[in-house]
Design a protein around this motif. Structure first.
Motif, short mmCIF file in Angstrom:
data_model
loop_
_atom_site.label_atom_id
_atom_site.label_comp_id
_atom_site.label_asym_id
_atom_site.label_seq_id
_atom_site.Cartn_x
_atom_site.Cartn_y
_atom_site.Cartn_z
N ARG A 95 -5.16 3.33 -5.92
CA ARG A 95 -4.61 2.99 -4.80
C ARG A 95 -4.76 1.46 -4.50
O ARG A 95 -5.41 0.82 -5.31
CB ARG A 95 -5.39 3.59 -3.80
CG ARG A 95 -5.57 5.31 -3.81
CD ARG A 95 -6.39 5.64 -2.67
NE ARG A 95 -7.05 7.15 -2.65
CZ ARG A 95 -6.12 8.12 -2.48
NH1 ARG A 95 -5.03 8.13 -2.02
NH2 ARG A 95 -6.75 9.42 -2.71
N GLY A 97 -3.77 -1.80 -1.85
CA GLY A 97 -3.16 -2.21 -0.44
C GLY A 97 -3.46 -4.07 -0.13
O GLY A 97 -4.54 -4.33 -0.91
N ASP A 131 0.16 3.62 5.85
CA ASP A 131 0.14 4.14 4.55
C ASP A 131 -1.42 4.50 4.13
O ASP A 131 -2.38 3.72 4.20
CB ASP A 131 0.82 3.07 3.62
CG ASP A 131 0.78 3.89 2.15
OD1 ASP A 131 1.87 4.65 1.97
OD2 ASP A 131 -0.35 3.60 1.55
N ASP A 133 -2.60 5.65 1.23
CA ASP A 133 -3.17 4.78 0.22
C ASP A 133 -3.72 3.34 0.43
O ASP A 133 -4.72 3.03 0.03
CB ASP A 133 -2.37 5.16 -1.06
CG ASP A 133 -2.12 6.32 -1.70
OD1 ASP A 133 -3.19 7.18 -1.37
OD2 ASP A 133 -1.13 6.53 -2.19
N TRP A 134 -2.88 2.90 1.06
CA TRP A 134 -3.08 1.38 1.58
C TRP A 134 -4.19 1.11 2.55
O TRP A 134 -5.32 0.46 1.98
CB TRP A 134 -1.88 0.66 2.44
CG TRP A 134 -1.97 -0.69 2.86
CD1 TRP A 134 -2.84 -1.12 3.53
CD2 TRP A 134 -0.89 -1.55 2.61
NE1 TRP A 134 -2.47 -2.37 3.83
CE2 TRP A 134 -1.30 -2.90 3.19
CE3 TRP A 134 0.20 -1.76 1.93
CZ2 TRP A 134 -0.27 -3.87 3.36
CZ3 TRP A 134 1.15 -2.76 1.99
CH2 TRP A 134 0.64 -3.86 2.64
N ARG A 135 -4.55 2.11 3.35
CA ARG A 135 -5.57 1.96 4.32
C ARG A 135 -6.80 2.47 3.65
O ARG A 135 -8.05 1.94 3.87
CB ARG A 135 -5.21 3.08 5.52
CG ARG A 135 -4.33 2.25 6.36
CD ARG A 135 -3.85 3.33 7.53
NE ARG A 135 -3.27 2.62 8.45
CZ ARG A 135 -3.38 2.11 9.59
NH1 ARG A 135 -4.64 2.28 9.95
NH2 ARG A 135 -2.42 1.66 10.57
N THR A 138 -7.93 -0.63 1.27
CA THR A 138 -8.68 -1.71 1.95
C THR A 138 -10.21 -1.39 2.70
O THR A 138 -10.89 -2.18 2.64
CB THR A 138 -7.81 -2.22 2.93
OG1 THR A 138 -7.15 -0.97 4.10
CG2 THR A 138 -6.34 -2.68 2.50
#
Length: 292
Positions: A95, A97, A131, A133-135, A138
Motif C-alpha cells: 500500500r 499514500g 482511499d 489503502d492510502w489511509r 499513512t
C-alpha cells in the motif's frame, strides 16, 4: 666559526612557524540545524511480526530567503506491506499514500553560544483522500514515527500550529537542543482520523516536545540521543501520551554531506515497549546535503 647558511635558514623558518605551531586549533564550526540551508530525506523503517512492514519517507527542503528567516518544506510518503497475520486482509499486500505536505516559516537567531527559533506551520490536508489503502499506509507510517509529527499524517483535518526552541553549545564538542510545538487539528469533515487522535468532529490539540544532547568531534563524527514525547488530550487510548527515545550516530562534512543513523524506540503504551511483539522499534536514517 661562521654558522652555515642552511642552518641559519632553517632557524629562521622555525622561528617564523613557531607562533602557528603553538597556537591552539580553531574551534569546530558546526552550524545549528535550524540555522542553515539543507535538502535531504528522513526514513523510518518499521517491521512488526504479523503486522507487516512500514516505511515513512519524508523529503525536506530548508532555505533562508532573507537573513535569519527560514522556510522548511516537507513532502511525506508512506509505504507499507501487510503481514500474514493481518486479520482484515491476510494476503501480503503493498500500500502507499501521501502524507500532508507541510510548510513551516520561522525566525532563527544566533547569539553567542545560544541559538533560538520561533515560527508557525501549516499542512495541506491530503489526508482527505477517501482511499482505504492510502489511509492505512499513512496510519502505519505515523506509528513507525512513534506518533511524532502527527501533522504529517493526520486525515480529515487541517493542521495549523506554532513551534519554538533553543540550541546551546557547551564548549567545542557538546550541544543541547530543546524544542516543542503546539498544533491545532481543525476538522474538515466528520469521520475517523485514525492513529492517536479521536474520531469525533471536535477540534483536536496536540503538544509535542524534544530534548536532544549531542556530542560532536572535529572530524565531523558525533552522536546523541533524542527524548521526545507527544501528548494528545483527545487520544482514543487510555494513555494519552507517547514517549520515545532515539539514540543516533551523526556525520557532517561541514561543507556538503550530512547523515544520521539511529533506532527509534517507543518506551510506553500504546506503541511500546519497543521490543515487545507488534510494538515499535524503527530504524531511522537521514541523508542530506548543505545548500550554502
Amino acid at each position: 666559526m661562521s654558522t652555515p647558511r642552511w642552518l641559519r635558514a632553517f632557524a629562521l623558518a622555525v622561528s617564523a612557524a613557531a607562533p602557528l605551531l603553538a597556537a591552539s586549533s580553531p574551534a569546530h564550526a558546526w552550524d545549528p540545524p535550524v540555522h542553515r540551508s539543507d535538502a535531504g530525506v528522513d526514513l523510518y523503517l518499521w517491521s512488526a511480526r504479523d503486522l507487516g512492514a512500514s516505511t515513512a519517507v519524508v523529503p525536506f527542503l530548508q532555505f533562508e530567503p532573507t537573513p535569519d528567516l527560514f522556510i522548511n518544506l516537507k513532502f511525506p510518503l508512506a509505504l507499507s506491506l501487510d503481514g500474514p497475520g493481518d486479520i482484515e486482509d491476510p494476503r501480503d499486500q503493498s500500500r502507499a499514500g501521501l502524507g500532508n505536505p507541510t510548510f513551516t516559516l520561522y525566525y532563527a537567531d544566533i547569539d553567542g553560544k545560544l541559538t533560538w527559533y520561533a515560527g508557525g506551520r501549516a499542512a495541506l490536508p491530503l489526508g482527505l483522500v477517501d482511499d482505504y489503502d492510502w489511509r492505512r499506509a499513512t496510519a502505519y507510517a505515523s506509528a513507525a514515527m512513534a506518533y511524532y509529527d502527527l501533522h504529517l499524517w493526520a486525515a480529515d483535518a487541517l493542521p495549523i500550529g506554532g513551534l519554538g526552541g533553543i540550541e546551546y553549545r557547551f564548549g567545542r564538542s557538546f550541544v543541547l537542543r530543546a524544542g516543542g510545538d503546539l498544533t491545532f487539528f481543525v476538522p474538515l469533515q466528520e469521520r475517523g482520523r485514525r492513529g492517536f487522535i479521536d474520531d469525533s468532529d471536535d477540534l483536536d490539540v496536540v503538544f509535542q516536545a524534544k530534548v536532544e544532547p549531542e556530542f560532536q568531534s572535529r572530524a565531523g563524527f558525533g552522536g546523541g540521543v533524542a527524548l521526545q514525547t507527544v501528548w494528545v488530550p483527545s487520544s482514543v487510548y487510555n494513555d494519552q501520551g507517547q514517549v520515545s527515545l532515539l539514540p543516533y550516530f551523526v556525520y557532517d562534512s561541514q561543507k556538503t554531506f550530512f547523515m544520521r543513523a539511529g533506532l527509534l524506540l517507543a518506551l510506553d503504551e500504546p506503541l511500546g515497549p519497543a521490543f515487545d511483539r507488534g510494538q515499535v522499534a524503527s530504524l531511522y536514517l537521514q541523508f542530506g546535503g548543505h545548500l550554502d
